[in-house]
Design an enzyme around this catalytic site. Structure first.
Site, mmCIF file in Angstrom:
data_model
loop_
_atom_site.group_PDB
_atom_site.id
_atom_site.type_symbol
_atom_site.label_atom_id
_atom_site.label_comp_id
_atom_site.label_asym_id
_atom_site.label_seq_id
_atom_site.Cartn_x
_atom_site.Cartn_y
_atom_site.Cartn_z
ATOM 1 N N TYR A 49 0.849 -1.192 0.000
ATOM 2 C CA TYR A 49 0.000 0.000 0.000
ATOM 3 C C TYR A 49 0.885 1.243 0.000
ATOM 4 C CZ TYR A 49 -4.088 -2.902 1.118
ATOM 5 O OH TYR A 49 -5.099 -3.847 1.104
ATOM 6 N N LEU A 54 -18.451 -1.550 -0.194
ATOM 7 C CA LEU A 54 -19.371 -0.612 -0.842
ATOM 8 C C LEU A 54 -19.270 -0.689 -2.366
ATOM 9 C CD1 LEU A 54 -18.984 2.480 1.515
ATOM 10 C CD2 LEU A 54 -20.773 0.736 1.510
ATOM 11 N N SER A 108 -13.763 -3.951 -0.136
ATOM 12 C CA SER A 108 -14.673 -3.252 -1.051
ATOM 13 C C SER A 108 -16.127 -3.522 -0.697
ATOM 14 C CB SER A 108 -14.411 -3.660 -2.507
ATOM 15 O OG SER A 108 -15.024 -2.769 -3.415
#
Length: 349
Positions: A61, A217, A215
């Protein structure tokens, strides 16, 4: 800083372990890229003040910056840090060399040590394999993870983006060898993406593995920020960077199922005086096997809205409506065989 008033602070065990985590995890893929360090630290502050205790990151990340940002927050908040369940991942390339990728003992050893250094800790609670590695023998990976637990460098391990057969193979091999077993799986899962219910969820339930959906949403679709046939603009990920996934946006926009789900979520949200995000999260966290949903945020405001889902209780009718409208297709063999379809209708041959 104002924190939300939660009617309850629900906690669940991390898979079949005895460690307890909040039902909403803080995902930190945005840290160091879409959220600068002060904003990232403010998000952590807000999340922890609201009762959250599971922070999830990965070595890739923002090329390691996410772990570094979290590490500096942990160092600056020693009392709060003691209550954090810290999770990170290894698997993807950390350099150009042929051995700087994968789940081999060699790569995981250096990846884990690098994560520990960036996070500024001596122990990571949950170390996850970010994806399946078709080259490395599974027993090599599991042996390393078992050794890492014995050495006190990690508490538990889990997987991400595994299929059902991969999850079952790894779990059964660990059991057969007498090694520590995995406790979690991170799959993509939401009202829009429910394909894992065919094989992966049953495999996880069978093994006692907790699901940590990412994820939740659906890439922002379930937040209600996208409009039918209107290209994203402004302060959205696709609006700011159209090349990021415009083709995927077109496919989802043209799918009638997308808007049936989005409309159903919005209708229920209006009835509760809640946001669409809160409704989508409340449905997901109630699904079988789900331990904690991973919430990414670019601002404190987004985190505040998402955490509001903890207070939302959907009725049985509302949950059933969302489940029905978002049902995944089962047309393909073996899920949609004629015999199965007849049995679903109460018929027999």
């Amino acid at each position: 800083m104002t924190t939300p008033h939660l009617a309850r602070t629900p906690y669940r065990t991390l898979g079949r372990s005895g460690t307890v985590v909040f039902e909403q995890a803080l995902g930190t893929m945005t840290f160091g890229s879409e959220a600068d360090e002060p904003t990232s630290h403010a998000i952590i502050d807000f999340y922890v003040a609201a009762g959250g205790n599971l922070i999830d990151t990965a070595d890739i990340y923002s090329a390691g910056r996410s772990e570094e940002i979290i590490g500096r927050w942990l160092a600056a908040h020693p009392s709060e840090a003691a209550g954090i369940v810290l999770a990170t991942k290894g698997r993807f390339p950390t350099g150009p060399g042929p051995n700087e990728v994968g789940t081999s003992r060699r790569h995981l050893r250096t990846a884990l040590e690098s994560s520990l250094r960036r996070l500024g800790v001596e122990h990571i609670d949950l170390y996850q394999m970010h994806a399946w590695d078709a080259i490395t023998p599974v027993d090599e990976t599991l042996s390393f993870l078992d050794d890492a637990i014995s050495a006190g460098k990690i508490g538990y391990y889990g997987f991400s983006n595994f299929t059902g057969w991969q999850l079952t193979k790894a779990t059964m091999l660990a059991e057969r060898r007498g090694w520590s077993a995995p406790v979690t799986l991170q799959p993509q899962y939401s009202l829009l993406v429910r394909g894992i219910e065919h094989e992966i969820v049953p495999a996880a339930l069978d093994a006692g593995i907790g699901l940590l959906p990412w994820s939740p949403l659906g890439g922002g679709w379930l937040s209600g920020k996208y409009l039918r046939d209107v290209r994203p603009e402004g302060a959205t990920r696709l609006g700011e960077n159209p090349e990021r996934g415009m083709e995927a946006w077109k496919q989802r926009n043209e799918d009638p199922r997308t808007w049936q789900i989005v409309d159903a979520v919005a209708e229920i949200a209006e009835a509760h005086g809640a946001s669409s995000s809160q409704v989508a999260l409340a449905w997901l966290v109630a699904q079988p096997g789900v331990t904690s949903v991973i919430l990414g945020a670019r601002s404190v405001e987004q985190m505040r809205d998402n955490l509001g889902a903890v207070e939302l209780e959907l009725t049985a009718e509302e949950s059933e409506k969302l489940t029905a409208v978002s049902a995944p297709a089962i047309d393909d063999y073996p899920y949609g065989t004629p015999g199965r379809a007849q049995r679903h209708r109460g018929l027999s041959r």
